[in-house]
Design a protein around this motif. Sequence first.
Motif, PDB file in Angstrom:
ATOM      1  N   TYR A 105       0.764  -1.214   0.097  1.00 14.88           N
ATOM      2  CA  TYR A 105      -0.086  -0.104  -0.010  1.00 14.88           C
ATOM      3  C   TYR A 105       0.589   1.123  -0.201  1.00 14.88           C
ATOM      4  O   TYR A 105       1.892   1.381   0.553  1.00 14.88           O
ATOM      5  N   GLN A 106       0.405   2.317  -0.822  1.00 12.75           N
ATOM      6  CA  GLN A 106       0.982   3.617  -0.519  1.00 12.75           C
ATOM      7  C   GLN A 106       0.511   4.320   0.816  1.00 12.75           C
ATOM      8  O   GLN A 106      -0.867   4.241   0.651  1.00 12.75           O
ATOM      9  N   ARG A 141      -7.812  -4.837   5.141  1.00 12.40           N
ATOM     10  CA  ARG A 141      -8.477  -5.344   3.661  1.00 12.40           C
ATOM     11  C   ARG A 141      -7.411  -5.669   2.935  1.00 12.40           C
ATOM     12  O   ARG A 141      -6.303  -5.013   2.746  1.00 12.40           O
ATOM     13  N   ALA A 142      -7.287  -6.927   2.474  1.00 11.62           N
ATOM     14  CA  ALA A 142      -6.119  -7.328   1.736  1.00 11.62           C
ATOM     15  C   ALA A 142      -5.830  -6.739   0.093  1.00 11.62           C
ATOM     16  O   ALA A 142      -4.956  -6.800  -0.414  1.00 11.62           O
ATOM     17  N   LEU A 143      -7.357  -6.575  -0.371  1.00  6.01           N
ATOM     18  CA  LEU A 143      -6.985  -6.087  -1.654  1.00  6.01           C
ATOM     19  C   LEU A 143      -7.646  -4.801  -2.349  1.00  6.01           C
ATOM     20  O   LEU A 143      -8.052  -4.706  -3.272  1.00  6.01           O
ATOM     21  N   ARG A 162      -1.794  -1.019  -3.847  1.00  2.00           N
ATOM     22  CA  ARG A 162      -0.985  -1.207  -5.041  1.00  2.00           C
ATOM     23  C   ARG A 162      -0.592  -2.476  -5.406  1.00  2.00           C
ATOM     24  O   ARG A 162      -0.336  -2.579  -6.572  1.00  2.00           O
ATOM     25  N   GLY A 163      -1.102  -3.737  -4.916  1.00  2.00           N
ATOM     26  CA  GLY A 163      -0.683  -4.931  -5.365  1.00  2.00           C
ATOM     27  C   GLY A 163      -0.570  -6.110  -4.254  1.00  2.00           C
ATOM     28  O   GLY A 163      -0.535  -5.524  -3.205  1.00  2.00           O
ATOM     29  N   TYR A 164      -0.516  -7.061  -4.491  1.00  2.00           N
ATOM     30  CA  TYR A 164      -0.443  -8.235  -3.783  1.00  2.00           C
ATOM     31  C   TYR A 164       0.102  -9.570  -4.302  1.00  2.00           C
ATOM     32  O   TYR A 164       0.562  -9.690  -5.553  1.00  2.00           O
ATOM     33  N   THR A 177       6.497  -8.677  -8.077  1.00  2.00           N
ATOM     34  CA  THR A 177       7.226  -7.585  -8.665  1.00  2.00           C
ATOM     35  C   THR A 177       6.022  -6.435  -8.962  1.00  2.00           C
ATOM     36  O   THR A 177       5.280  -6.770  -9.527  1.00  2.00           O
ATOM     37  N   PHE A 178       6.448  -5.297  -8.677  1.00  2.00           N
ATOM     38  CA  PHE A 178       5.516  -4.111  -8.919  1.00  2.00           C
ATOM     39  C   PHE A 178       6.360  -2.840  -9.319  1.00  2.00           C
ATOM     40  O   PHE A 178       7.569  -2.841  -8.935  1.00  2.00           O
ATOM     41  N   GLU A 179       5.837  -2.154 -10.230  1.00  2.00           N
ATOM     42  CA  GLU A 179       6.326  -0.758 -10.741  1.00  2.00           C
ATOM     43  C   GLU A 179       5.518   0.123  -9.817  1.00  2.00           C
ATOM     44  O   GLU A 179       4.346   0.418  -9.774  1.00  2.00           O
ATOM     45  N   LEU A 180       6.273   0.974  -8.900  1.00  2.00           N
ATOM     46  CA  LEU A 180       5.870   1.812  -7.992  1.00  2.00           C
ATOM     47  C   LEU A 180       6.324   2.945  -8.059  1.00  2.00           C
ATOM     48  O   LEU A 180       7.723   3.314  -8.450  1.00  2.00           O
ATOM     49  N   GLY A 181       5.608   4.455  -7.993  1.00  2.00           N
ATOM     50  CA  GLY A 181       6.149   5.704  -8.092  1.00  2.00           C
ATOM     51  C   GLY A 181       6.824   6.133  -6.777  1.00  2.00           C
ATOM     52  O   GLY A 181       6.690   5.365  -5.687  1.00  2.00           O
TER      53      GLY A 181
END
Length: 243
Positions: A105-106, A141-143, A162-164, A177-181
């Motif tokens: 999460y952001q 909350r997971a999603l 942002r992802g799981y 793997t995630f692309e995050l700002g």
Amino acid sequence: MVRPHFLTLALASALPLGAHAHIGYGGRDFGRFDAAGGIVTIANQTVSGNYGWADGLDADFGDSHRLRAFRFSLTTTATVTFSVAANADATATSVGGFLPGFSIYQGLAHLAPLGADHDGADATVAYLESLGGAPKEGAFRALNDWKIGNDAGDPLSVFSFRGYAADSDLDGFVTGTFELGAGDYSIFVGGVNYIAQLEEPTRPLYGMTATLAVAAVPEPETHALLLSGLGLIGIAARRRSGC
């Protein structure tokens, strides 16, 4: 300060069960990463119960006490890979068999000197009641995005999903793997064995080790060069085959 490349931390102590009562990042801060990236491992951690992440999938949400929170910060857009492995020997009291899942999460929970967030805070309870529907077991909350508050009545902390990733193979390991700002991020780790909440009245402490790897996102010019290179390889291959 920015973490140097390939820095590895081994944190030798785990918090007792009672320390799960509020959301905190003590000993679980991967640090701040710039475009240089890096890898950090945090070992010797525990989580109470083997179901905390899965419990955040249903309509009554999940108890954040059954998860471990990690944090990190990015100064620029980056590719982030997070992995969790079961580690029965993480502490003297931890057990094996952990089936991990996590969500990124952001946003961050309240940090000292502000009061720590928890499910039982009046602000949290009031917020959850305002949502209606089934009575809530907790705020997690997971999603989805979620919010939680502290006893001081500060504005609710907001976690933007942002992802799981979840251990679908049930082998004690998960990675994503995630692309995050750029920004501050929280990762909540818990078990994926939903039925364990009925089977574990004592909620044993499951051992785990977590690793965060950060790499720069290739520039558009790099993508273009890669694609043109792949095209040339394809042309050469067709010529060799006589097509």
